[in-house]
Every structure is written in C-alpha cells, then in structure tokens.
Write a protein that holds these residues in place. Sequence first.
Motif, short mmCIF file in Angstrom:
data_model
loop_
_atom_site.label_atom_id
_atom_site.label_comp_id
_atom_site.label_asym_id
_atom_site.label_seq_id
_atom_site.Cartn_x
_atom_site.Cartn_y
_atom_site.Cartn_z
N PHE A 156 0.85 -1.18 0.00
CA PHE A 156 0.00 0.00 0.00
C PHE A 156 0.89 1.24 0.00
CE2 PHE A 156 -3.50 -2.49 2.32
CZ PHE A 156 -4.24 -2.66 1.16
N THR A 157 0.66 2.15 -0.92
CA THR A 157 1.44 3.39 -0.98
C THR A 157 0.52 4.56 -1.27
OG1 THR A 157 1.89 3.04 -3.35
CG2 THR A 157 3.55 2.26 -1.79
N ARG A 158 0.78 5.67 -0.59
CA ARG A 158 0.01 6.88 -0.85
C ARG A 158 0.41 7.46 -2.20
NH1 ARG A 158 -0.07 10.07 4.93
NH2 ARG A 158 2.15 10.34 4.47
N THR A 159 -0.56 8.01 -2.90
CA THR A 159 -0.30 8.58 -4.22
C THR A 159 -0.11 10.09 -4.11
OG1 THR A 159 -2.57 9.14 -4.87
CG2 THR A 159 -1.89 6.83 -5.10
N THR A 160 0.23 10.71 -5.22
CA THR A 160 0.44 12.16 -5.25
C THR A 160 -0.87 12.92 -5.42
OG1 THR A 160 0.86 12.09 -7.65
CG2 THR A 160 2.77 11.94 -6.18
N ASN A 161 -2.02 12.23 -5.37
CA ASN A 161 -3.32 12.89 -5.56
C ASN A 161 -3.92 13.39 -4.25
OD1 ASN A 161 -3.47 12.54 -8.39
ND2 ASN A 161 -4.01 10.40 -8.10
N ARG A 162 -3.08 13.54 -3.23
CA ARG A 162 -3.53 14.19 -2.00
C ARG A 162 -4.17 15.54 -2.33
NH1 ARG A 162 0.22 16.16 3.12
NH2 ARG A 162 -1.00 18.00 3.64
N ARG A 163 -5.20 15.85 -1.56
CA ARG A 163 -5.79 17.19 -1.68
C ARG A 163 -6.21 17.68 -0.31
NH1 ARG A 163 -10.38 19.44 -5.93
NH2 ARG A 163 -10.33 21.60 -5.18
N ASP A 164 -5.85 18.94 -0.02
CA ASP A 164 -6.19 19.56 1.25
C ASP A 164 -7.36 20.52 1.04
OD1 ASP A 164 -3.60 18.48 1.49
OD2 ASP A 164 -3.13 19.83 3.14
N TYR A 165 -8.37 20.40 1.90
CA TYR A 165 -9.50 21.32 1.89
C TYR A 165 -9.36 22.18 3.14
CZ TYR A 165 -11.17 18.18 -1.72
OH TYR A 165 -11.27 17.43 -2.87
N ALA A 166 -8.72 23.34 2.96
CA ALA A 166 -8.33 24.17 4.11
C ALA A 166 -9.34 25.28 4.33
CB ALA A 166 -6.95 24.77 3.87
N ILE A 167 -9.49 25.65 5.59
CA ILE A 167 -10.28 26.81 5.94
C ILE A 167 -9.66 28.05 5.29
CG2 ILE A 167 -9.01 27.27 8.06
CD1 ILE A 167 -11.67 27.95 9.39
N ALA A 168 -10.48 28.99 4.86
CA ALA A 168 -9.96 30.17 4.18
C ALA A 168 -9.24 31.09 5.16
CB ALA A 168 -11.10 30.93 3.53
N PRO A 169 -8.16 31.74 4.74
CA PRO A 169 -7.48 32.69 5.62
C PRO A 169 -8.44 33.77 6.09
CG PRO A 169 -6.15 32.23 3.68
CD PRO A 169 -7.49 31.62 3.43
N PRO A 170 -8.22 34.31 7.30
CA PRO A 170 -9.16 35.27 7.86
C PRO A 170 -9.02 36.69 7.32
CG PRO A 170 -7.37 34.87 9.39
CD PRO A 170 -7.17 33.91 8.25
N ALA A 171 -8.01 36.95 6.50
CA ALA A 171 -7.78 38.29 5.96
C ALA A 171 -6.98 38.15 4.67
CB ALA A 171 -7.02 39.15 6.96
N PRO A 172 -6.94 39.19 3.84
CA PRO A 172 -6.15 39.12 2.60
C PRO A 172 -4.68 38.84 2.89
CG PRO A 172 -7.65 40.99 2.52
CD PRO A 172 -7.70 40.46 3.93
N THR A 173 -4.13 37.90 2.15
CA THR A 173 -2.73 37.52 2.33
C THR A 173 -1.84 38.21 1.29
OG1 THR A 173 -2.82 35.65 0.80
CG2 THR A 173 -3.54 35.24 3.08
N LEU A 174 -0.56 37.92 1.37
CA LEU A 174 0.38 38.41 0.37
C LEU A 174 -0.10 38.07 -1.04
CD1 LEU A 174 3.23 39.49 -0.50
CD2 LEU A 174 4.07 37.14 -0.16
N CYS A 175 -0.64 36.86 -1.21
CA CYS A 175 -1.12 36.45 -2.53
C CYS A 175 -2.25 37.36 -3.01
CB CYS A 175 -1.61 35.00 -2.49
SG CYS A 175 -0.38 33.81 -1.96
N ASP A 176 -3.21 37.64 -2.14
CA ASP A 176 -4.33 38.52 -2.50
C ASP A 176 -3.83 39.92 -2.84
OD1 ASP A 176 -6.59 36.66 -1.92
OD2 ASP A 176 -5.82 36.80 0.12
#
Length: 398
Positions: A225-245
């Motif tokens: 059994f091996t984990r694949t690279t298709n991991r996906r994270d469903y993260a809570i949204a940041p609470p304020a605009p970030t550097l990216c925004d």
Amino acid sequence: MARVFLVVMDSVGIGGAPDADRFFNGKVPDTGANTVAHIARACAAGAAEEGRSGPLRVPHLAGLGLGAAVRLASGQDAAGLDVTVTGTWGAATEVSPGKDTPTGHWELAGVPVPWDWHYFPDTDPAFPPELVAEVCRLAGTDGILGNRHAPGTAIIEDLGAEHMRTGYPICYTSADSVFQIAAHEDRFGLARLQALCAALAPKLHAMKVGRVIARPFLGSGPDNFTRTTNRRDYAIAPPAPTLCDRAQAAGCRVHAIGKIGDIFSMSGIDDVVKGTDAELMRHLSDAVNKAEDNSLTFANFVEFDSVYGHRRDVSGYARALEWFDAEIGAILPKLREGDMMILTADHGNDPSWIGTDHTRERVPVLVAGQGAGELGLIPFTGVAALAARHLNIPTEAS
C-alpha cells in the motif's frame, strides 16, 4: 523588473522558538527541538548513514546563511555549515497558536491566525459520534475505520486490507488541527474520496478544524500500500487578505507550486502545479526561466515533512536536504537581475525528537539575489513584508 520566488522547505526548522515549552509531542514539550542542527550533528557523528554518508553537505544553503541562521535562532551550531555567507539571512519567529501547515503559511504570507484551532483528543475513539454519523451519511457507508490519532502510512498498513474488504473510509487525525480520510483510489474511488472531503469540509471548518485532507492510496496489501500524489487539502480560508491577494490585486501574477493552492483555498492565486518534490523542482526551475516581471511564485516542498520528519527518519531527511541543496544550487544562477528568492519554512519536524508530530521552532529566512546581509530575528510576517516591498505592493492588507 522585480520578481519574487517564495520557497517553503516544509518543516525545516532551526530551533529556538521562545514558546516551545507550550507545544508538545505526546507529553514531552518541544523545548530543545532543532530540526537542522540535530540532523547536522547526527551526520557529523556518523549516525545518518542510510543512503548517504558523512557530514551534512548543503553548501548552497549554508552559503546563503543556514548555519548562521541556526546559531541566531537557537544559539546552537549546525555542524559543518559554517561557511562564508553570500546571501541575506535571518530567522523568523511565529506568534500564531499552532505549529501546522496553514498557520505557518498564512503567517509567512502576512496573516497571523486570530483564533485557537480545534484539536481532536488523543483517545480511541477520537471523533464525536455526530461527526462520524455525518461521514457515514456522506460516504454512503455503515461505518468508518480508524477514528484515532495515527501516522498516515502506519494506519494504511494497519487498516488498508479491512478498508478493501468493507469499503469503509479510514479516518484519522494527529496533533495538528486536521481530519484526514484515506481511501483506495480504485476500491473506493479518487473522485468519491475528494467529493466526500469537499462535502465534509464546511462542517469541520465551522468547528475551526484547519484542514480536511484526502489521502488516496494504491496497492493490494499491507506490504505494498502506498500513498499517491493525488492528495488534496481542503483548508479553511485565511481570515484576511494575504500576500497572494495583495499581489494579485496590485496586478501581479501569482503562481503556486505544490500544495500552496490548497493551503490558501486558491485565494489570490492564478494557477497551480502539483507533483512529487522532484517534479515541483522542475516547475520551480521553469518558473525562474519563464515567470513574468512583477510576479510572485509561491512554492512548497512537502516531502521533508511528510516522508521523513513524521517518520523520524534522520538519514532520509538528510538525503532530502542534500538533494534540495544540489537542485536549488542549479537554479540560483538562473535568477535575473532584480529577482528575489526567499527560502524559508513553516514549522519544524525534528526527526530526532520523540513522537511523530511537528515541532515548534523558529525558521530560516535565506534571501538570494539581493546581496549579503543580516536580517536578524524577524516575525513570520516579516517574510511577507520582504516580498511585498520588493514587488512594490502594500505590506499589509488595507
């Protein structure tokens, strides 16, 4: 024209967190944990000889100031990393109440976490009955497997065969604020796993659980059994605009490499590429070659953490650092005049430490392309400020 490449070496901490006594692996506080220094010492002592040998060889990171940053952060020496420094270097201290991926990345992007995360107790079972019932309803199953704290690879080895027989999803957590679901890509279905995690995420986010993580795997038995690279994270949204925004709002293109898109819920991000760390390094090299003027490229290299840190594999972590150093050493000469590359981390994961969880540590801040100099001790948010000033965008959300 200015470009910024912000590269997170996931979990490459350098010790010295002033509040490490408040964070624990089991019942042991993180006081004294130091990912880089302890790996370097193990290598120098001949105690990290699996797949490699001798002192830790990271000349490019050391030249950018890694050894100096370790000494600044913790007062410790990283054996063999004392060389002439050609970069701008410092160490960053986190203020948010966590030692996990979203907390570290958000604060590096200028937004400390303003709340306390929800953590599931280290009991068996770990999850409340109403949450288990909701997972079953959404999955269309009569039950779940796991329901406890566990390392991801170990729980797949333990419960993978039962999962194949019953079709029940394997649900587990850790000392981080996460709810993880492992399932076989063929037996359960990758799309079904991702749909389950996406549907469950709002309920967990309302509880202030940071991430729901889909952990697909393949194989026919515990030995393969091996984990694949298709991991996906469903993260809570940041609470304020970030550097990216802020960068995107200012007209900069923002490119994500690795799990950055998941961590920031794609807010402020134009495009994303994923893959193994080896594939991500090729994407980073391509970005240095092709990214537009006034662009931000934000990358995460996760395998230090996921493959070696949590498994407490000192030799493997050392190999990963040496591989990364050689690869980044080939990329650094490609930087154009005016480029800034920042190499940093989001937390520690000392492979010599007790337990299997992240460790609360300061992180290095190594800046290439801007000459030599010392930043000193800065907050995590100071990394966002460095990038923002270089791109001539606001250093804080307006």
